[in-house]
Design an enzyme around this catalytic site. Structure first.
Site, PDB file in Angstrom:
ATOM      1  CG  ASP A 390      -3.702   0.041  -1.199  1.00  0.00           C
ATOM      2  OD1 ASP A 390      -4.871  -0.348  -1.145  1.00  0.00           O
ATOM      3  OD2 ASP A 390      -3.260   0.986  -0.534  1.00  0.00           O
ATOM      4  NE  ARG A 792     -16.664  -1.410   1.775  1.00  0.00           N
ATOM      5  CZ  ARG A 792     -16.587  -0.374   2.585  1.00  0.00           C
ATOM      6  NH1 ARG A 792     -15.595  -0.308   3.449  1.00  0.00           N
ATOM      7  NH2 ARG A 792     -17.454   0.610   2.523  1.00  0.00           N
TER       8      ARG A 792
END
Length: 1090
Positions: A390, A792
């Site tokens: 992440d 996204r």
């Protein structure tokens, strides 16, 4: 199966507000969640089922069955059942502990309280008791209980502000708006209780960015979309209260639909051991067959001569050979002993303690040590090939810092000495903002010349900071006089508004039509006439305001390339100078925005605002008409300057990524942030580098477009290039595979490319790339790149990317993240790592390992992972060698005991090793305490003659003698009593005279089926196979977490929503030094004292 059918049978959901009886008829899921694997009744069967998937466990269960058959077993049953029960118990205890923690986490969530409208009253209910169709009330900073249709709120126009970091990792606040027809209900309990609207919407799914439905109320139908929905996992911010109608609850919410299932993770060594066990089973069957055949031959030729000593009823060599086969299956089980798995688990436990105790992976600021939450995957850490990370909160600290700026051609932020050399920031005193009583005490800036320009009332500098104080969508809250709290839609805005605040332009409050700021101590109210908001196409934002003096102005900020296209021609020289400064900022990895403004004519603006109103109310092509009006007014701007924001990386992230890349570990970043942000971070942390040959951008909006772009892509410079040919000129159109593996799955091979490349793909394009027809094309292109960034992306897409690599690449994967949106990715990877950061503990609770900083990943993989793997490999080599050696002794002994499956033997080899061990002990002892060793190394061997002097004392020999007697006496006593009280057939045969040649045959009843080779004295076989091994009890581990408090002045981000924290620079508390070891050769990141 029935659950599967039911979930797909629901094509449309029907809900009636305030009607539980109607909604219960559809049997919708309750709001209770369950992430645990077991309950009180299912734990034992399910856990045993998982454990007996290990071939060795199933094998020893089979041995246990054989050992209860007297005609076969020559060993007592407890020699197998005790180790087996021990292994099963230890593993079950560990699994139970992990699942108890999951139960506790579920209970904490399910027992949260929320106000539910029941019987025309608001009642406090547990989350688990909330039903679909209920109307609930949420208050500021509360978590959203379930997926809700927003009905009304305390804010103007029925707006609410929510934080979605738990869903998509984004740090900005998002806005949701209720329908006007439901917004009129307000907080009137009677009206809300009378509300009987019916909702027909899509069934439960995992799409976070889409919702379709229709509300029927008062004879009218109203369209519902994602902008009117509050999803579970969000947090209500900057909104006093709101009411919502529950649409989906518990496991049917989009958050839970995106959570991956917990899987039983096994290492490659476990799988290898299972394969080895299968081969060893075959080898064991071969040895037992050879010995059974030998027994058959021996029984036919020699067995009848021994019936004089051992009477027996059966005289069938074939049946004796059959029993011998199974007896040797038991005797030779040491070739794959269950102690192997016990020993492996003990070694893994020790390796886990090494991780827990590693002070170089301890984060002193938060008092957070590294924690190995599982003990079964340590050696797998040394085999990682792909790391999926992440971005927000994992690579970055989610802290934006106003670092530099350029105003009217002059650069501010760097400090130079009298020789023109730039000084390091730690060598310069920070700016004193005491002149400003509303300044943020935590804001840090070093260039004093900018403050002087503000105090000297430089026109351009004042206009610069006035723009920053006006052109934004930040929300301000002032609970006490002078204590301002900012909440921003983006981290950059929080940093810019805070900078303007400290330099004397303080944003105080806003209403829908005004903005209140304090300019150098003077209160000013600006009339807000229009907001031309930011989007991914415009890449800029503007506001139109009227000053207290009545002057109309447009203030604009955005990407420099976009702003430059709209500047007045008189700004060309200033633009050239500003461009040089922007290039310098970009070279430092800073995020830049250009600032510009223009004064507006009153008459023109009145016409424009009228046309703006008409376009804003148009039913067709509304967005297109608004864009044309925005383009019309945002031209001929005057350039003010540019800002440079540092997206604060965690300490040591670039160095860690560089070292992992040198170890040939590929790093993919999977983030919910927008593409520009992800790219900037990619360059800042050395994931993307200027030295790369190309960085390809995939942004197609259809399957064909994505397929074409994977082969013929656009670079970051917007030049079309053939991606496949650029990386590998001789690349074929079809994917290359290795031969088929298990279950027919093929493996995509690694391909050698010319140079280094990067790949950036957005979530919309990724959805097409992950389709079955295109997934191999995407995987092959991505694997040819050195770095991959997916922007996204939803939580489910993160897990799908990991699963794709696991499926087609023969590689071990690791996923690392810090939020609930990373849980599915962490569960999908071979190894999951949780960062204990700002997003809570969801990722940590689902992970296999956890620590506080990304940089610790380097030490986890390159030190602990490598060493754990080497330790395990060396142990397995020795263990198999030892057990094969021990087993071959039994195999060889069978040729001397008539293939009788007996274990009582004493050979010259045993004698040699026992006596040799004693001789070696005394030789080493005398050598260690000799004069010669003292002469060579006096500091290490100072005890000269100690052994000789000790052994000269009679009491020492008496002690040795008595100790030996005390050790041997219980064994001798036990054997004597057993012979007298429970003699075996061998004992009876030795005690009785030889029987006559002809005698009546009797059936044998002893469990020891055959005892022909009794000429050898009894050895230590019983002791070796007794299973009486010393085992150290497992130590319990605990970890404590303490969080540093935050000050309550100035800008205070709420969770991760605000994005910006003006604390600026982290406090590096130096961990106490430890002794230098060879471990430090792997460490390239060192903490320095502040």
């Amino acid at each position: 199966f029935f659950i599967f059918v039911f979930s797909f049978a629901e094509l449309e959901r029907k809900i009636r507000a305030n009607d539980r009886e109607y909604n219960l008829s559809f049997k919708y899921a309750t709001n209770a969640i369950k992430t645990s694997k077991y309950n009180f009744f299912t734990f034992l069967p399910l856990n045993l089922f998982e454990q007996f998937q290990r071939i060795a466990n199933a094998y020893f269960l089979f041995l246990l069955v054989l050992q209860v058959i007297p005609q076969i077993s020559s060993l007592s049953w407890f020699t197998t059942v005790v180790p087996l029960i021990l292994v099963l118990t230890v593993t079950a205890a560990k699994d139970a502990t992990d699942d108890i923690n999951r139960h506790r986490s579920d209970n904490r969530v399910n027992n949260r309280k929320v106000q539910v409208l029941i019987d025309r009253k608001l009642r406090s209910e547990k989350w688990m008791n909330v039903q679909v169709g209920d109307i609930i009330k949420l208050e500021n900073n509360q978590f959203v209980t379930a997926d809700l249709l927003l009905l009304s709120s305390s804010e103007p126009l029925n707006l609410v502000y929510i934080e979605t970091a738990e869903l998509d990792g984004e740090t900005n606040l998002k806005v949701r708006q209720a329908l006007p027809v439901t917004g009129d209900l307000g907080d009137d309990i009677e009206k809300l209780a009378d509300f009987n609207g019916e909702v027909r919407c899509e069934p439960p799914n995992n799409r976070l960015d889409r919702f379709t439905g229709v509300l029927s109320f008062a004879g009218q139908k109203y369209s519902l979309d994602n902008e009117k929905i509050l999803l579970r996992g969000c947090t209500l911010r900057n909104t006093e209260w709101c009411f919502g109608l529950v649409l989906f609850g518990g496991p049917e919410t989009k958050l839970m639909q995106n959570c991956g299932k917990s899987t039983f993770k096994r290492t490659s060594i476990d799988r290898l051991m299972n394969i080895l066990v299968l081969f060893i089973f075959g080898f064991l069957a071969f040895m037992c067959s050879v010995l059974a055949i030998g027994n058959y031959i021996w029984e036919r030729n020699e067995g009848s001569q021994f019936t004089v000593f051992l009477p027996r009823l059966e005289d069938d060599p074939a049946f004796s050979s059959f029993l011998t086969f199974w007896s040797y299956v038991i005797i030779l089980n040491t070739v794959v002993p269950i102690s192997l798995y016990v020993s492996v688990e003990i070694i893994r436990l020790g390796n886990s303690f090494y991780i827990d105790w590693d002070r170089k992976m301890y984060y002193a600021r938060n008092d957070t040590p590294a924690e190995a939450r599982t003990t079964t995957l340590n050696e797998e850490l040394g085999q990682i090939k792909y790391v999926f990370s992440d971005k927000t909160g994992t690579l970055t600290q989610n802290i934006m810092i106003f670092n530099k700026c350029t105003i009217n051609g002059k650069c501010y932020g760097d400090v130079y000495d009298y020789t023109g050399q730039r000084l390091e920031m730690n060598e310069v005193n920070t700016v004193d903002f005491s002149f400003n009583p509303l300044a943020d005490s935590r804001f840090v800036f070093h260039d004093h010349s900018l403050v002087e320009a503000v105090k000297l009332e430089n026109t351009e500098v004042h206009a610069f900071f006035r723009l920053l104080a006006l052109c934004h969508t930040v929300m301000a809250e002032e609970k006490k006089e002078g204590e301002l709290f900012y909440q921003a839609q983006s981290p950059d805005e929080g940093a810019l508004v805070t900078a303007a605040r400290n330099f004397g332009f303080v944003f105080r409050s806003r209403t829908p039509d005004s903005i209140s700021i304090v300019e150098m101590g003077k209160q000013c109210n600006y009339e807000l006439l229009a907001i031309l908001d930011f989007n991914n196409v415009r890449k800029r934002m503007s506001v139109i305001v009227r000053s207290p003096e009545g002057k109309l102005s447009l203030y604009c900020k955005g990407a420099d390339t976009i702003i430059y296209e709209r500047l007045h021609q008189s700004c060309s020289k200033l633009m050239d100078v500003t461009t040089e400064h922007l290039n310098e900022f970009a070279g430092d990895g800073l995020r830049t925005l250009a600032l510009a403004y223009k004064d507006l004519d009153e008459e023109y603006f009145n016409q424009w605002i009228q046309r703006h109103h008409e376009a804003n109310t148009a039913l067709e092509d509304r967005e297109g008409k608004l864009d044309q009006l925005y383009e019309e007014i945002e031209k001929d701007l005057l350039l003010l300057g540019a800002t440079a924001i540092e997206d604060k990386l965690q300490d040591g992230v670039p160095q860690t990524i560089e070292q992992l890349s040198k170890a040939d570990i590929k790093i993919w970043v999977l983030t919910g942030d927008k593409q520009e942000t992800a790219e900037n971070i990619g360059y800042s942390c050395n994931l993307l580098r200027e030295e790369m040959n190309d960085v390809f951008i995939i942004s197609g909006n259809s399957l064909e477009d994505v397929q074409q772009e994977l082969r013929f892509s656009y670079t970051v410079d917007f030049f079309s290039r053939n991606a496949r040919t650029s990386m590998k000129p001789d690349a074929a159109e079809n994917s290359e595979f290795l031969p088929e593996m298990d279950k027919g799955v093929k493996v995509v091979t690694d391909e050698v490319v010319n140079g280094e490349y990067g790949l950036v793909i957005n979530g919309h394009s990724l959805a097409y790339a992950l389709e079955h027809s295109l997934e191999l094309e995407f995987l092959r292109t991505a694997c040819m790149c050195k770095a991959v960034i997916c922007c996204r992306v939803t939580p489910l897409q993160k897990a799908q990317v990991v699963e794709l690599v696991k499926k087609y690449k023969k590689a071990v994967t690791l996923a690392i993240g810090d939020g609930a949106n990373d849980v599915s990715m962490i569960k999908a990877a071979h190894i999951g790592v949780g960062i204990s950061g700002q997003e809570g503990m969801q990722a940590v609770l689902s992970s296999d390992y956890s620590f506080a900083q990304f940089r610790f990943l380097q030490r986890l993989l390159l030190v602990h992972g490598r060493w754990s793997y080497l330790r395990m490999c060396k142990f397995l080599r020795y263990f198999f060698y030892k057990n094969f050696t021990f087993t071959f002794v039994h195999f060889w002994f069978a040729f001397f005991c008539g293939f009788s499956a007996q274990m009582s033997y004493w050979t010259a080899v045993n004698t040699f090793f026992v006596l040799g061990s004693l001789a070696m002990y005394f030789a080493v002892t005398f050598t260690m305490y000799s004069n010669g060793m003292f002469t060579i190394l006096p500091s290490a061997f100072p005890f000269i003659g100690t052994a000789r002097n000790s052994l000269n004392q009679p009491n020492v020999w008496l002690t040795i003698f008595l100790t030996s007697i005390l050790c041997v006496l219980p064994v001798i006593t036990n054997r004597f009593l057993m012979i007298q009280l429970c003699p075996t057939i061998n004992d009876k045969a030795k005690a009785t005279p030889a029987p006559p040649t002809r005698r009546a045959r009797i059936r044998r009843t002893s469990s020891r089926r055959s005892g022909y080779a009794f000429s050898h004295a009894q050895g230590y076989g019983d002791l070796v196979t007794s299973g009486r091994f010393l085992r150290r009890p497992a130590l319990t581990r605990s970890s404590g977490f303490t969080h540093a408090g935050r000050t309550t002045t100035s800008f205070s981000p709420m969770g991760r929503s605000a994005g910006y924290s003006p604390t600026g620079r982290p406090q590096n508390n130096k961990v106490p030094d430890v002794e230098v070891t060879s471990l430090q050769m792997y460490r390239t990141i060192t903490d320095s004292a502040p």
